[in-house]
Scaffold this motif. Structure first.
Motif, short mmCIF file in Angstrom:
data_model
loop_
_atom_site.label_atom_id
_atom_site.label_comp_id
_atom_site.label_asym_id
_atom_site.label_seq_id
_atom_site.Cartn_x
_atom_site.Cartn_y
_atom_site.Cartn_z
N THR A 167 31.30 -37.67 -7.13
CA THR A 167 31.67 -38.72 -5.57
C THR A 167 31.89 -40.15 -5.93
O THR A 167 32.17 -40.92 -5.61
N VAL A 168 30.98 -40.92 -6.68
CA VAL A 168 30.87 -41.98 -7.20
C VAL A 168 31.98 -42.29 -8.12
O VAL A 168 32.74 -43.24 -7.81
N GLU A 169 32.30 -41.55 -9.08
CA GLU A 169 33.30 -42.03 -10.09
C GLU A 169 34.75 -41.33 -9.46
O GLU A 169 35.28 -42.55 -9.07
N LEU A 170 34.70 -41.08 -8.34
CA LEU A 170 36.07 -40.92 -7.21
C LEU A 170 35.93 -41.89 -6.40
O LEU A 170 37.28 -42.19 -5.50
N GLY A 171 35.59 -42.74 -6.07
CA GLY A 171 35.33 -44.27 -4.86
C GLY A 171 35.56 -45.11 -5.87
O GLY A 171 35.52 -46.35 -4.83
N THR A 172 35.88 -44.38 -6.93
CA THR A 172 35.52 -45.92 -7.76
C THR A 172 37.07 -45.95 -8.57
O THR A 172 37.99 -45.70 -8.50
N ILE A 173 37.74 -47.95 -7.69
CA ILE A 173 38.68 -48.06 -8.49
C ILE A 173 38.37 -49.15 -9.02
O ILE A 173 38.07 -50.66 -8.07
N GLY A 174 38.63 -50.10 -9.86
CA GLY A 174 39.28 -51.35 -10.11
C GLY A 174 38.05 -51.39 -11.00
O GLY A 174 37.30 -52.92 -11.49
N GLY A 175 36.86 -50.62 -11.16
CA GLY A 175 35.47 -51.06 -11.50
C GLY A 175 34.42 -50.74 -10.51
O GLY A 175 33.32 -51.18 -11.30
N GLN A 176 34.58 -51.16 -9.22
CA GLN A 176 34.53 -50.94 -7.88
C GLN A 176 33.99 -49.62 -6.97
O GLN A 176 34.95 -49.35 -7.48
N PHE A 177 32.83 -49.36 -6.63
CA PHE A 177 32.65 -48.62 -6.32
C PHE A 177 33.04 -49.39 -4.84
O PHE A 177 32.35 -49.08 -3.81
N VAL A 178 34.48 -48.59 -3.79
CA VAL A 178 34.61 -49.16 -2.70
C VAL A 178 35.01 -48.33 -1.62
O VAL A 178 35.92 -48.67 -1.40
N THR A 179 34.76 -46.45 -1.75
CA THR A 179 36.02 -45.91 -0.79
C THR A 179 34.37 -44.68 -1.44
O THR A 179 34.60 -44.39 -2.34
N LEU A 180 34.04 -43.87 -0.07
CA LEU A 180 32.92 -43.20 0.25
C LEU A 180 33.90 -41.72 -0.02
O LEU A 180 34.92 -41.53 1.51
N GLN A 181 34.69 -41.25 -0.35
CA GLN A 181 35.35 -40.32 -0.53
C GLN A 181 33.68 -38.82 0.33
O GLN A 181 33.41 -38.52 0.27
#
Length: 468
Positions: A167-181
């Motif tokens: 969950t955390v990996e898939l919500g991480t973009i550009g090194g930041q956790f920015v979306t809760l999938q």
């Protein structure tokens, strides 16, 4: 997954999720100017922070309004109203505004450009604003404080410790956790178990058996295969999943890194040739290439086609069109000769992206809203309202009743065990899925052959990596 994979951003939608052109240069420049890196000066909740406590770890102002924007797609929006009810019970003095739409871009873009976005957004569907575009424009709040906040169900655990793997990996973009999938979705093929029992058909485990069964289905006057032709994201999922199961996790890792040489591999060639076999044998439901997801799925519900590819939101999306005795059933993509992953392997993981815009007036409230989503009460509300699973581990008790299709996805996940994969290129290189979809539309219409599809998709991969 739509979105989806967004649920259609896969799916996508995931969305479902979905295929839209990247936002215009005007939106990008507006996003860049209204996003910026200075979170403290522009964010009113940061400018006047509320003291944190054990009961209020995120520093929520209990009287501050909360503005919620939801993609009303396959999951509907009743679940969000139940989330809002949980929030209101905790903060009765906070006015909660609920807005649901299928045109996320139409409602969200002007508010992002004007610096007055909602506090929490389900950025999904065919008109999703791509997450990598938003992140590059500085429009997304870092959600790490949510991960480090205590769980509502067990304060001795952090929220991050209650989430399904990935969950955390898939919500991480550009090194930041920015979306809760938020939705835990599986993707594969679907069929009516009632129809199969009536004709004595057995769900195929190999591609050879799938093609052979297609001949029997056709003799019965039924089209073997339908797909959501106007949204080629769905058939992209089928193609890529066949290739992943054949090439293994190493192949998927290269794809996620936008290594264009994956399309030279035998895995890609076998996958696209397999899908083209459906076209060349005239197994497609007539007209399916021009159908929307609802049109093709409804035709499938009417027994006009035997199989359709989709994510686990299908059951909820088709509630009104599905006969009560349809026995909707999920199965993994059939195996190709020489696959490195077993038949039971499936694409599964977190999707349906929720975000908190950086310029939101109530960032703390948006984070707290997500914390309630990630409680057992939230997960149960979602399962009951949307007939799907969330990313909260063990979030649904044994007393929660699931519909046949959802039950079959749980069975498939159990059978898959550790053989569950979920591509991340959809988030990191969204243009690749769009360009791949354009090629897939041409392939399914028999206007290009597999070699040309591979050539175009390889070029799209090079372009996506260059523009990342």
């Amino acid at each position: 997954m739509g979105s989806e994979i967004n649920r259609r951003n896969l799916v996508k939608r995931s969305a479902a999720l979905g295929l839209v052109a990247l936002p215009s240069a005007g939106l990008l420049s507006a996003c860049a100017s209204s996003g910026g890196d200075d979170n403290s000066s522009s964010n009113s909740s940061s400018a006047t922070p509320t003291a944190t406590s054990a009961d209020n770890p995120l520093g929520v102002d209990p009287a501050k309004p909360l503005d919620v924007l939801i993609f009303k797609g396959g999951f509907g929006d009743d679940y969000a109203k139940r989330f809002e009810g949980l929030y209101s019970k905790k903060y009765p003095n906070a006015k909660v505004s609920h807005n649901a739409t299928q045109n996320i871009t139409g409602l969200l873009q002007p508010r992002l450009n004007g610096g007055t976005p909602p506090d929490v957004v389900d950025d999904s569907g065919n008109a999703q604003i791509k997450l990598d575009v938003l992140q590059k424009a500085g429009q997304l709040t870092d959600l790490t404080p949510l991960l480090d906040a205590p769980s509502l169900d067990d304060p001795s655990k952090k929220v991050r410790d209650t989430l399904m793997p990935g969950t955390v990996e898939l919500g991480t973009i550009g090194g930041q956790f920015v979306t809760l999938q938020y939705v835990y979705t599986v993707f594969g093929l679907w069929y009516s178990n009632k129809l199969f029992k009536q004709h004595g058909w057995t769900a195929p485990k190999t591609w050879a058996d799938f093609i052979s069964l297609g001949g029997e289905i056709k003799k019965a006057g039924i089209s073997p295969f339908a797909h959501q032709g106007k949204y080629p994201y769905y058939i992209n999922v089928a193609i890529v999943d066949l290739a992943v199961k054949h090439g293994g996790i190493d192949w998927l890792t290269r794809l996620d890194n936008a290594d264009e040489t994956v399309w030279d591999d035998d895995a890609a060639k076998q996958a696209i040739n397999a899908i083209y076999e459906i076209v060349s044998k005239n197994y497609l439901l007539p007209g399916t290439n021009g159908m929307t997801h609802i049109e093709s799925q409804t035709a499938w519900n009417q027994y006009k086609a035997a199989f359709i590819p989709c994510g686990a939101w299908l059951e909820n999306e088709q509630l009104k069109a599905t006969p009560s005795d349809f026995e909707m059933t999920f199965m993994p993509m059939p195996s190709l000769p020489g696959d490195k992953l077993p038949f039971e392997a499936i694409r599964g993981g977190a999707n349906e992206p929720f975000i908190v815009p950086k310029k939101a007036a109530n960032v703390a409230g948006g984070l707290e809203f997500m914390r309630y989503m990630l409680s057992k009460s939230g997960a149960t509300a979602f399962a009951q309202s949307a007939n799907s699973l969330s990313v909260l581990k063990d979030g649904i008790g044994p007393d929660v009743q699931l519909r046949p299709g959802t039950k079959s996805t749980v069975t498939a996940l159990t059978a898959a065990g550790t053989n569950v994969f979920n591509p991340t290129y959809l988030q990191a290189f969204s243009s690749l899925d769009v360009d791949m979809g354009n090629a897939s539309s041409e392939l399914m219409a028999n206007r290009i052959k597999p070699d040309e599809w591979l050539k175009r998709t390889k070029a799209a991969t090079v372009k996506a990596k260059k523009n990342a």
